[in-house]
Design a protein around this motif. Structure first.
Motif, PDB file in Angstrom:
ATOM      1  N   LEU A  40       0.839  -1.198   0.000  1.00 26.79           N
ATOM      2  CA  LEU A  40       0.000   0.000   0.000  1.00 26.79           C
ATOM      3  C   LEU A  40       0.873   1.246   0.000  1.00 26.79           C
ATOM      4  CD1 LEU A  40      -2.448  -0.989   2.919  1.00 26.79           C
ATOM      5  CD2 LEU A  40      -2.561  -1.684   0.527  1.00 26.79           C
ATOM      6  N   GLY A  41       0.742   2.085  -1.043  1.00 25.95           N
ATOM      7  CA  GLY A  41       1.489   3.330  -1.077  1.00 25.95           C
ATOM      8  C   GLY A  41       2.971   3.114  -1.382  1.00 25.95           C
ATOM      9  N   PRO A  42       3.821   4.049  -0.866  1.00 27.93           N
ATOM     10  CA  PRO A  42       3.431   5.170  -0.014  1.00 27.93           C
ATOM     11  C   PRO A  42       2.551   6.177  -0.756  1.00 27.93           C
ATOM     12  CG  PRO A  42       5.753   5.338  -0.629  1.00 27.93           C
ATOM     13  CD  PRO A  42       5.276   4.020  -1.128  1.00 27.93           C
ATOM     14  N   ALA A  43       1.566   6.693  -0.025  1.00 28.75           N
ATOM     15  CA  ALA A  43       0.627   7.660  -0.579  1.00 28.75           C
ATOM     16  C   ALA A  43       0.497   8.823   0.387  1.00 28.75           C
ATOM     17  CB  ALA A  43      -0.735   7.008  -0.791  1.00 28.75           C
ATOM     18  N   VAL A  44       0.323   9.995  -0.154  1.00 26.37           N
ATOM     19  CA  VAL A  44       0.123  11.193   0.660  1.00 26.37           C
ATOM     20  C   VAL A  44      -1.291  11.699   0.432  1.00 26.37           C
ATOM     21  CG1 VAL A  44       0.859  13.551   1.123  1.00 26.37           C
ATOM     22  CG2 VAL A  44       2.568  11.800   0.586  1.00 26.37           C
ATOM     23  N   PHE A  45      -2.067  11.738   1.492  1.00 23.87           N
ATOM     24  CA  PHE A  45      -3.429  12.247   1.428  1.00 23.87           C
ATOM     25  C   PHE A  45      -3.443  13.690   1.921  1.00 23.87           C
ATOM     26  CE2 PHE A  45      -4.221   7.638   1.910  1.00 23.87           C
ATOM     27  CZ  PHE A  45      -5.012   7.441   0.779  1.00 23.87           C
ATOM     28  N   ALA A  46      -3.970  14.581   1.099  1.00 19.91           N
ATOM     29  CA  ALA A  46      -4.100  15.987   1.490  1.00 19.91           C
ATOM     30  C   ALA A  46      -5.186  16.129   2.552  1.00 19.91           C
ATOM     31  CB  ALA A  46      -4.455  16.825   0.259  1.00 19.91           C
ATOM     32  N   PRO A  47      -5.136  17.200   3.345  1.00 15.80           N
ATOM     33  CA  PRO A  47      -6.201  17.424   4.334  1.00 15.80           C
ATOM     34  C   PRO A  47      -7.582  17.342   3.689  1.00 15.80           C
ATOM     35  CG  PRO A  47      -4.418  18.969   4.703  1.00 15.80           C
ATOM     36  CD  PRO A  47      -4.097  18.251   3.423  1.00 15.80           C
ATOM     37  N   GLY A  48      -8.475  16.640   4.356  1.00 21.11           N
ATOM     38  CA  GLY A  48      -9.825  16.481   3.843  1.00 21.11           C
ATOM     39  C   GLY A  48     -10.029  15.277   2.947  1.00 21.11           C
ATOM     40  N   THR A  49      -8.941  14.540   2.660  1.00 26.65           N
ATOM     41  CA  THR A  49      -9.057  13.349   1.816  1.00 26.65           C
ATOM     42  C   THR A  49      -8.575  12.128   2.584  1.00 26.65           C
ATOM     43  OG1 THR A  49      -6.834  13.540   0.853  1.00 26.65           O
ATOM     44  CG2 THR A  49      -8.605  14.770  -0.229  1.00 26.65           C
ATOM     45  N   GLY A  50      -8.849  10.956   2.028  1.00 23.68           N
ATOM     46  CA  GLY A  50      -8.409   9.746   2.703  1.00 23.68           C
ATOM     47  C   GLY A  50      -8.847   8.495   1.972  1.00 23.68           C
ATOM     48  N   MET A  51      -8.611   7.386   2.609  1.00 27.02           N
ATOM     49  CA  MET A  51      -8.938   6.061   2.085  1.00 27.02           C
ATOM     50  C   MET A  51     -10.339   5.679   2.548  1.00 27.02           C
ATOM     51  SD  MET A  51      -6.885   2.665   3.266  1.00 27.02           S
ATOM     52  CE  MET A  51      -7.599   1.023   3.207  1.00 27.02           C
ATOM     53  N   ASP A  52     -11.127   5.115   1.646  1.00 31.21           N
ATOM     54  CA  ASP A  52     -12.474   4.666   1.990  1.00 31.21           C
ATOM     55  C   ASP A  52     -12.751   3.333   1.310  1.00 31.21           C
ATOM     56  OD1 ASP A  52     -13.953   6.684   3.690  1.00 31.21           O
ATOM     57  OD2 ASP A  52     -13.220   8.000   2.100  1.00 31.21           O
ATOM     58  N   VAL A  53     -12.525   2.253   2.032  1.00 27.22           N
ATOM     59  CA  VAL A  53     -12.883   0.921   1.553  1.00 27.22           C
ATOM     60  C   VAL A  53     -14.147   0.514   2.314  1.00 27.22           C
ATOM     61  CG1 VAL A  53     -12.171  -1.471   1.267  1.00 27.22           C
ATOM     62  CG2 VAL A  53     -10.481   0.360   1.070  1.00 27.22           C
ATOM     63  N   ARG A  54     -15.268   0.535   1.621  1.00 28.00           N
ATOM     64  CA  ARG A  54     -16.564   0.286   2.240  1.00 28.00           C
ATOM     65  C   ARG A  54     -16.677  -1.160   2.752  1.00 28.00           C
ATOM     66  NH1 ARG A  54     -19.861   1.234  -2.801  1.00 28.00           N
ATOM     67  NH2 ARG A  54     -17.848   0.696  -3.732  1.00 28.00           N
ATOM     68  N   PRO A  55     -17.656  -1.434   3.605  1.00 23.50           N
ATOM     69  CA  PRO A  55     -17.808  -2.794   4.125  1.00 23.50           C
ATOM     70  C   PRO A  55     -17.859  -3.851   3.029  1.00 23.50           C
ATOM     71  CG  PRO A  55     -19.179  -1.307   5.387  1.00 23.50           C
ATOM     72  CD  PRO A  55     -18.605  -0.506   4.254  1.00 23.50           C
ATOM     73  N   HIS A  56     -17.103  -4.933   3.255  1.00 21.23           N
ATOM     74  CA  HIS A  56     -17.013  -6.039   2.317  1.00 21.23           C
ATOM     75  C   HIS A  56     -16.747  -7.310   3.122  1.00 21.23           C
ATOM     76  CE1 HIS A  56     -12.962  -4.413   2.901  1.00 21.23           C
ATOM     77  NE2 HIS A  56     -12.516  -5.635   2.709  1.00 21.23           N
ATOM     78  N   PRO A  57     -17.022  -8.483   2.542  1.00 16.76           N
ATOM     79  CA  PRO A  57     -16.957  -9.743   3.292  1.00 16.76           C
ATOM     80  C   PRO A  57     -15.662 -10.509   3.052  1.00 16.76           C
ATOM     81  CG  PRO A  57     -18.118 -10.119   1.251  1.00 16.76           C
ATOM     82  CD  PRO A  57     -17.660  -8.666   1.220  1.00 16.76           C
ATOM     83  N   HIS A  58     -15.385 -11.451   3.968  1.00 16.27           N
ATOM     84  CA  HIS A  58     -14.293 -12.410   3.801  1.00 16.27           C
ATOM     85  C   HIS A  58     -14.726 -13.752   4.365  1.00 16.27           C
ATOM     86  CE1 HIS A  58     -11.106  -9.613   2.580  1.00 16.27           C
ATOM     87  NE2 HIS A  58     -11.454  -8.800   3.566  1.00 16.27           N
ATOM     88  N   ILE A  59     -14.163 -14.832   3.823  1.00 12.74           N
ATOM     89  CA  ILE A  59     -14.253 -16.163   4.431  1.00 12.74           C
ATOM     90  C   ILE A  59     -12.894 -16.848   4.274  1.00 12.74           C
ATOM     91  CG2 ILE A  59     -16.717 -16.467   3.939  1.00 12.74           C
ATOM     92  CD1 ILE A  59     -15.771 -18.522   1.714  1.00 12.74           C
ATOM     93  N   GLY A  60     -12.594 -17.797   5.167  1.00 14.14           N
ATOM     94  CA  GLY A  60     -11.495 -18.734   4.975  1.00 14.14           C
ATOM     95  C   GLY A  60     -10.091 -18.202   5.135  1.00 14.14           C
ATOM     96  N   LEU A  61      -9.939 -17.004   5.702  1.00 13.84           N
ATOM     97  CA  LEU A  61      -8.608 -16.391   5.776  1.00 13.84           C
ATOM     98  C   LEU A  61      -8.461 -15.564   7.043  1.00 13.84           C
ATOM     99  CD1 LEU A  61      -9.076 -13.109   5.059  1.00 13.84           C
ATOM    100  CD2 LEU A  61      -9.501 -14.077   2.811  1.00 13.84           C
ATOM    101  N   ALA A  62      -7.222 -15.157   7.302  1.00 17.19           N
ATOM    102  CA  ALA A  62      -6.942 -14.136   8.313  1.00 17.19           C
ATOM    103  C   ALA A  62      -6.259 -12.977   7.604  1.00 17.19           C
ATOM    104  CB  ALA A  62      -6.047 -14.686   9.419  1.00 17.19           C
ATOM    105  N   THR A  63      -6.650 -11.756   7.931  1.00 14.27           N
ATOM    106  CA  THR A  63      -6.032 -10.576   7.340  1.00 14.27           C
ATOM    107  C   THR A  63      -5.112  -9.909   8.353  1.00 14.27           C
ATOM    108  OG1 THR A  63      -7.718  -8.970   8.051  1.00 14.27           O
ATOM    109  CG2 THR A  63      -8.135 -10.158   5.995  1.00 14.27           C
TER     110      THR A  63
END
Length: 299
Positions: A40-63
């Motif tokens: 991931l990245g490196p990434a620079v987010f300016a003020p007021g911005t950011g990462m948004d990964v909405r709810p999503h599912p998983h099975i069978g693994l560990a993150t």
């Protein structure tokens, strides 16, 4: 020959910034239990911005999302609310099914931030694939560290260097963060069958060949092997025992059974996965009418 393969990632978009996906690839599906590896990245987010990964599912693994810089706000269907911060381990066991979201925390979004890290998935052993979902947080100070010869070795998960991580991994494995000075020599654990080095930054010498940042160097089993840092280098050592069976990977689902993945897809499409308290958005199943209406879906 010690080195069997050298992989480089494919660039993908994740919540508005680029990542390099190193595993899985057609050339290699996994290293030990590691079936997914994103830089991931490196990434620079300016003020007021950011990462948004909405709810999503998983099975069978560990993150596990392991950060060098920045913070990510984690919420899941167990009710967990925690900020993932540099050096800490947040180990999410999906088991029979979990839903989570990953977003830039409010304070970091307001101020802006630099974000940099590794996100990986570890396939659960077949006899634990349907375990109840769980989440465990391990502060950076609780992880074993070994410092000698100009390199700091932090054991994120598994066993290595006569140490064991507090993370409850369910199969033989190792995952190590290396922070090496120029000239440092770093060995890989000999007791694990499948092994690889991913170079986050800097460069290394392995058997007389130079490898630069962004390369995953995959090694033959057995024997004491070591690499040398050609400059200040950050690297991840990873691997473990062979998987007990090949894994199917589709979207965010991992299983030894394609039928189980089809069931997970149907469950997500029908809204049968648990929801994330406090985050009522969701990522549609890729290819579904909802995903098409939103112009596609990301994970």
């Amino acid at each position: 020959m010690t080195v069997t393969q050298v992989l480089h990632g494919n660039t993908r978009d994740l919540g508005g910034f680029s990542v390099s996906r190193v595993l899985p690839q057609a050339a290699l599906r996994n290293v030990g239990p590691f079936v997914f590896f994103d830089h991931l990245g490196p990434a620079v987010f300016a003020p007021g911005t950011g990462m948004d990964v909405r709810p999503h599912p998983h099975i069978g693994l560990a993150t596990v999302t392991y950060l060098f810089d920045g913070a990510i706000g984690h919420r899941d269907s167990l009710g967990t609310v925690v900020d993932v911060e540099p050096g800490a381990v947040n180990w999410m066991t999906a088991g029979c099914g979990i839903t989570h979201s990953e977003r830039t925390p409010a304070a970091a979004r307001a101020s802006g931030q630099r974000m940099h890290g590794i996100q990986s998935w570890v396939a659960l052993p077949s006899d634990h694939a349907e375990d109840a979902p769980a989440f465990a947080h391990h502060p950076a100070a609780t992880l074993p560290t070994v410092v000698f010869g100009g390199a700091k070795r932090t054991l994120i998960a598994g066993t290595a260097f006569h140490a064991a991580s507090p993370v409850a991994a369910l199969s033989p494995m190792f995952y190590i963060d290396i922070d090496a000075e120029a000239g440092a020599s770093v060995a890989l654990p000999a007791e694990h069958e499948e092994r690889a080095v991913y170079i986050v930054s800097g460069a290394i010498n392995f058997d007389g060949t130079r490898y630069d940042a962004g390369a995953m160097v995959v090694l033959a089993p057995g024997g004491e092997v070591a690499w040398t840092a050609l400059e200040p280098t950050r690297a991840m050592l990873l691997g473990g025992a062979k998987l007990d069976a090949p894994r199917h990977i589709e979207w965010n689902f991992v299983s030894a059974s394609q039928d189980r993945i089809e069931q997970a897809k149907a469950d997500w499409r029908a809204g049968r996965f648990p929801t994330v308290p406090g985050d009522d958005e969701f990522i549609p199943l890729p290819g579904s009418p909802a995903a098409v209406a939103q112009g596609g879906a990301t994970s």
